[in-house]
Scaffold this active site. Structure first.
Site, mmCIF file in Angstrom:
data_model
loop_
_atom_site.group_PDB
_atom_site.id
_atom_site.type_symbol
_atom_site.label_atom_id
_atom_site.label_comp_id
_atom_site.label_asym_id
_atom_site.label_seq_id
_atom_site.Cartn_x
_atom_site.Cartn_y
_atom_site.Cartn_z
ATOM 1 C CG ASP A 145 7.269 -9.604 -6.982
ATOM 2 O OD1 ASP A 145 8.048 -8.965 -6.161
ATOM 3 O OD2 ASP A 145 7.428 -10.771 -7.622
ATOM 4 C CG ASP A 146 2.169 -8.953 -8.407
ATOM 5 O OD1 ASP A 146 3.254 -8.982 -9.153
ATOM 6 O OD2 ASP A 146 1.479 -9.983 -8.663
ATOM 7 C CG HIS A 204 6.608 -7.615 -11.343
ATOM 8 N ND1 HIS A 204 7.624 -8.663 -11.142
ATOM 9 C CD2 HIS A 204 5.498 -8.127 -10.839
ATOM 10 C CE1 HIS A 204 6.769 -9.631 -11.158
ATOM 11 N NE2 HIS A 204 5.577 -9.520 -10.929
ATOM 12 C CG HIS A 208 1.905 -9.560 -13.277
ATOM 13 N ND1 HIS A 208 1.556 -10.876 -13.770
ATOM 14 C CD2 HIS A 208 2.740 -9.345 -12.487
ATOM 15 C CE1 HIS A 208 2.328 -11.623 -12.802
ATOM 16 N NE2 HIS A 208 2.678 -10.720 -11.892
ATOM 17 C CG HIS A 248 2.483 -11.561 -4.649
ATOM 18 N ND1 HIS A 248 2.881 -12.656 -4.055
ATOM 19 C CD2 HIS A 248 2.722 -11.463 -5.582
ATOM 20 C CE1 HIS A 248 3.220 -13.463 -5.216
ATOM 21 N NE2 HIS A 248 3.356 -12.505 -6.329
HETATM 22 NI NI NI Z 1 4.069 -10.678 -10.152
#
Ligand code: NI
Length: 504
Positions: free
Chosen positions: A328-329, A379, A383, A470
């Site tokens: 993620d991210d 995503h 955020h 991540h």
């Molecule tokens: Ni996230």
């Protein structure tokens, strides 16, 4: 007589010499004593350890003419940061933004340094990203989101700053300019903002009556942080103005069509139809807040089963165990590429839930992920905690992100992961994509310990698991090889979240 005098003089010299020696010795002792008592003097290396790690600075053109994106990153183990901010051809604007960035960064460094002095275990992260909001008039609003998290505090801090630029004149503009400096208009505008807050149940839940009154008093300062787009004026509050109860910054949006008469000529909407239309979805779902912190929640992990269509697979395939690695991210120019290499080495496929704002900066990496056959997931753009937003903003966060991924790769986005795993009925009915959570949370963001990821995986993984990591932390990239080696030896195949669902 001569001799006598000479003798007297040498006695005098002896005395003053002795006094000097005593004084020098005393001051030396004093100095040594002081140094031992002064923590900064006695630990000269510590501050250097925090500030002297390599900082990479990159400058690229944005999608907006005349605007460059400056990216500053540091993978410092104790205090890493990723900072992005806009620069234009106008010095005054550039200085204003740069001054804020420098100030935010040194505030963070100071705080981290203080924490390190009292408790050595603290890790932290500073993230400053921004969003560009163009207006038909040619003016830009830049909204900087400054979030910092510390491992010794449950919730990070979020600060919002908006900067505004007329790219032709180089001048800034404020709500005062937008409302033509007219106090009556400010009055009307304020009551519309109040109305918008009162209509938003998720905002209401966090604001007392007094707070709402205070934030919507007709004072220009109340609307310091804002953006103007062709659809709305958006007001941002942050933790400096609003009490600690918030996980994300409260945002209030006032539709342009309700304030047309209040706008100064320059900001009046023209018959501008070239704006990307955002479908106007309405839902009055009951707010049913789930957890707001993906990072503190190891137990949630309900797997969504609505993903994907069933298809035929060879039976031999189904006898092997499957696991879906998710990152993620990102993307991140360094970490994502290292992860990509490790995945290649193990012939593993994974899913990347990316932030639209980062896809915009690093389109090349996104294409490398696509070429390697990994799944590209959404995503959100910033955020955002979607449970804090109205349906329009939710739709925008998601649609804009899917749109940029599709624009960059030509590939349709079919998976979505809500930031913090936070969903409620309103979010669920608004997002047009199946969403994917996880059941193995490596907490890689928190411990930044490559070896710890494998320990968590060993303990929690089972057939059909979805593992959360991540791809913005160096430690995650460093720990991945061992994780993949272990899982392979345990008889796992690495699949994307879609393949995992298909296999069920
Ligand atoms: Ni996230």
């Amino acid at each position: 007589m001569n001799r006598e005098r000479h003798k007297a003089r040498s006695v005098w010299i002896d005395i003053s010499f002795s006094i000097s020696i005593v004084l020098l010795t005393l001051s030396a002792i004093y100095l040594i004593f002081e140094m031992e008592n002064d923590p900064i003097a006695s630990q000269p290396d510590e501050k250097e350890m925090i500030t002297a790690s390599p900082i990479e600075t990159e400058q690229i053109d944005s999608n907006y003419p005349g605007i460059k994106i400056i990216t500053k990153t540091s993978n410092d183990q104790n205090a890493p940061f990723a900072i992005q901010y806009p620069q234009s051809i106008h010095n005054k604007f550039n200085k204003e933004v740069k001054d804020y960035i420098d100030e935010a960064q040194s505030r963070y460094m100071e705080l981290m340094f203080e924490k390190k002095r009292v408790q050595t275990e603290t890790t932290s992260e500073l993230n400053i990203s921004y969003e560009t909001m163009p207006h038909a008039s040619g003016n830009y609003s830049f909204v900087l989101v400054n979030s910092s998290s510390f491992s010794d505090a449950a919730i990070g801090k979020i600060e919002i700053r908006s900067f505004h630029l007329n790219p032709e004149t180089g001048e800034s503009f404020s709500i005062r300019d937008i409302l033509d400096g007219d106090l009556n208009r400010l009055q009307t505008f304020s009551s519309l903002v109040r109305g918008a807050i009162l209509q938003d149940k998720s905002l209401q839940a966090h604001l007392s009556h007094n707070e709402v009154e205070r934030f919507t008093e007709p004072r220009w300062m109340n609307y310091r942080n804002f953006a103007i787009t062709d659809e709305a004026i958006i007001i941002y509050y942050d933790e400096n103005t609003i009490a600690d109860s918030f996980v994300g910054p409260p945002i209030v949006s006032v539709p342009i069509h309700t304030i047309q008469d209040l706008l100064a000529a320059e900001f009046k909407p023209e018959a501008a139809e070239d704006v990307i239309a955002i479908p106007d979805q309405q839902s009055d779902g009951i707010i049913n807040e789930v957890n707001h912190d993906e990072q503190n929640n190891e137990t949630e992990g309900s797997l969504d089963t609505s993903l994907g269509k069933k298809s035929e697979l060879p039976t031999s395939e189904t006898t092997r165990k499957k696991v879906a690695l998710t990152f993620d991210d990102g993307p991140d120019p360094k970490v994502t590429r290292q992860i990509l290499k490790t995945l290649q080495k193990h012939e593993a496929k994974a899913t990347f839930f990316m932030l639209g704002s980062r896809v915009e900066y690093y389109p090349d990496i996104v294409n490398e992920l696509k070429e390697a056959g990994h799944e590209l997931g959404n995503h959100t753009w910033t955020h955002a905690d979607l449970t804090k937003l109205g349906p329009d903003r939710i739709t925008k966060e998601i649609n804009k992100t899917s749109a940029i991924i599709e624009e960059v790769t030509g590939q349709k986005v079919e998976a979505f992961r809500p930031p913090y795993g936070a969903v409620n009925d309103k979010v669920e009915s608004t997002i047009g994509l199946p969403f994917v959570l996880w059941d193995v949370d490596t907490l890689d963001w928190k411990y930044r310990d490559p070896a710890r990821i494998l320990r968590v995986v060993k303990e929690k993984v089972k057939d059909g698991s979805i593992i959360l990591m991540h791809d913005i932390h160096q430690s995650t990239a460093d720990g991945l090889d061992d994780v993949l080696t272990y899982l392979k030896n345990e008889g796992y195949d690495f699949v994307t979240v879609r393949e995992l669902e298909v296999a069920r």
